[in-house]
Design a protein around this motif. Structure first.
Motif, short mmCIF file in Angstrom:
data_model
loop_
_atom_site.label_atom_id
_atom_site.label_comp_id
_atom_site.label_asym_id
_atom_site.label_seq_id
_atom_site.Cartn_x
_atom_site.Cartn_y
_atom_site.Cartn_z
N GLY A 172 0.69 -1.17 0.18
CA GLY A 172 -0.21 -0.05 0.09
C GLY A 172 0.54 1.55 -0.10
O GLY A 172 0.41 2.38 0.52
N PRO A 215 1.72 -3.37 6.07
CA PRO A 215 1.06 -2.17 4.86
C PRO A 215 2.27 -1.02 5.26
O PRO A 215 3.03 -1.20 6.21
CB PRO A 215 0.13 -1.77 6.00
N MET A 254 -6.58 -1.55 5.31
CA MET A 254 -5.87 -2.27 4.55
C MET A 254 -7.31 -2.98 3.54
O MET A 254 -6.73 -3.17 2.12
CB MET A 254 -5.47 -3.91 4.96
#
Length: 427
Positions: free
Chosen positions: A342, A367, A420
């Motif tokens: 991400g 992440p 997420m």
């Protein structure tokens, strides 16, 4: 590694898979430096011994395998010294086995151990063989686990202190965060389980463990590598820097004042001493592919590959998994961690699309969080110290449980689940 002095078609290699018992294999300790010669009469026994030759627990064993009878063994050793262990397969009737062994007994060194693989489940035969100095009699067909267990029972002292587990972390590509994950996992294992952990930074020129733990030890792993004759538990203890109550660091020099062209077995003596010194050893392995990294990765108990979800990482991870499957044919696949998922404005491969060609599921998806990881790095602290209740700290806790065998992840652990959800489907 072990040497094999024969060639044959291994068309039914998968046949022996059901003879491999992973739980028993994981509990077995590596065998010492011994010489072994196996004489096999059947194709099945040849395949079993070939699988043994490829197993990492025999890394120090000099293993030769011949498609020959006990009579051929007697002829060979009439003019050559016998090894530490002979493994002999025979199809003879129970009443004829002692007679078959007689010529070999005349030329066999008294210190040589002998394992017989026969075809008859005969208790009087077993007792007679043991009474005459045979170390073990097994009824064939035998599997790889059976042979390794028999060898281990003969040469591994059951009263010796158990060896610690070795956990190696390596990145599929430079900069993917493997070192950060290794350091946080080492810290969590030591804290969560109150067990002694040694973190060894194997990236000699560029290692960052000393920075991440805010340490500046005057000595470290280079002294151990370049003074193998002095290496023992006492010498190692002087090289360790204390990071917390249960975590010690064997730091890399992180200097460029010399070249670090290491030999294939450079780290093997260190690993042996580390495993005798602590229940858990975490190895921070640099992103490199050389003889010493190949050797090290083939011998550790657990492997963790960290990757970032882009094309280069996917290619490298696939190549590494394929190579490690050949290096560790009898071990489970390495654990895979997807990191920095991400990253804003970066096109990336979704976790599902990344893992499909690899044939493995990630044990954790971490992440991208520049604020949390940057603050931890700059302050010389671990994620659990910065924010113990954060999803990322929980993820590291779960990884620590997994790699130490205390838990099994059924689904990948996703840190920061809320933000997420929108990212996981994005490519």
């Amino acid at each position: 590694m072990s040497t094999v002095d024969y060639t044959f078609k291994n068309d039914a290699a998968d046949e022996a898979d059901d003879a491999i018992r992973p739980a028993e294999l994981e509990a077995m300790r590596p065998l010492p430096r011994i010489s072994v010669h196996a004489f096999c009469e059947s194709e099945a026994m040849l395949r079993t011994m070939e699988r043994c030759a490829q197993d990492r627990r025999l890394a120090k064993v000099s293993l030769k395998i011949s498609s020959a009878s006990i009579a051929a063994a007697a002829n060979m050793f009439a003019s050559a010294p016998t090894p530490n262990l002979l493994i002999l397969e025979t199809s003879a009737q129970p009443g004829d086995i002692m007679e078959e062994l007689a010529p070999l007994a005349e030329v066999c060194d008294p210190s040589t151990k002998v394992v017989i693989v026969g075809r008859y489940n005969d208790i009087p035969l077993y007792r007679e063989l043991i009474r005459n100095g045979i170390s073990e009699y097994m009824v064939g067909p035998v599997g790889m686990t059976d042979v390794l267990a028999a060898m281990s029972a003969i040469f591994v002292d059951p009263d010796a202190e158990p060896l610690g587990r070795s956990l190696a972390f390596i990145g599929a590509k430079g900069g993917c965060g493997s070192s950060t994950i290794a350091h946080n996992c080492a810290f969590d294992i030591s804290n969560l389980f109150q067990t002694e952990v040694i973190l060894a930074d194997l990236d000699l020129p560029y290692g960052t463990a000393n920075i991440d733990f805010d340490q500046d030890p005057p000595q470290g792993i280079s002294e151990a590598i370049y003074s193998p004759d002095r290496l023992d538990e006492v010498f190692l203890d002087r090289l360790l820097a204390k990071c917390s109550q249960h975590l010690s660091l064997l730091a890399a020099p992180s200097m460029l004042d010399r070249g670090y062209d290491l030999e294939r077995g450079s780290f093997q003596p260190i690993l042996e001493v580390l495993q005798r010194s602590a229940p858990i050893t975490v190895l921070d392995v640099p992103h490199a592919w050389s003889e010493w990294t190949r050797t090290l990765l083939s011998e550790v108990d657990e492997l963790v590959i960290t990757a970032v979800p882009d094309l280069a990482n996917l290619r490298n991870a696939k190549n590494m998994l394929d190579a490690l499957k050949k290096l560790r044919p009898n071990d489970k696949p390495p654990h895979l961690i997807l990191n920095q998922v991400g990253l804003p404005k970066r096109p990336e491969i979704s976790p599902s699309d990344f893992c499909e060609p690899l044939g493995v599921e990630p044990v954790a998806i971490i992440p991208f969080d520049a604020q949390l990881f940057g603050a931890a790095s700059n302050s010389g602290r671990m994620i659990a110290e910065m924010d113990r209740k954060s999803p990322t700290a929980e993820t590291f806790s779960q990884i620590a449980h997994l790699v130490t065998g205390r838990a099994t992840m059924k689904k990948p652990k996703k840190a920061g689940i809320g933000k997420m959800l929108g990212l996981l489907g994005r490519k």
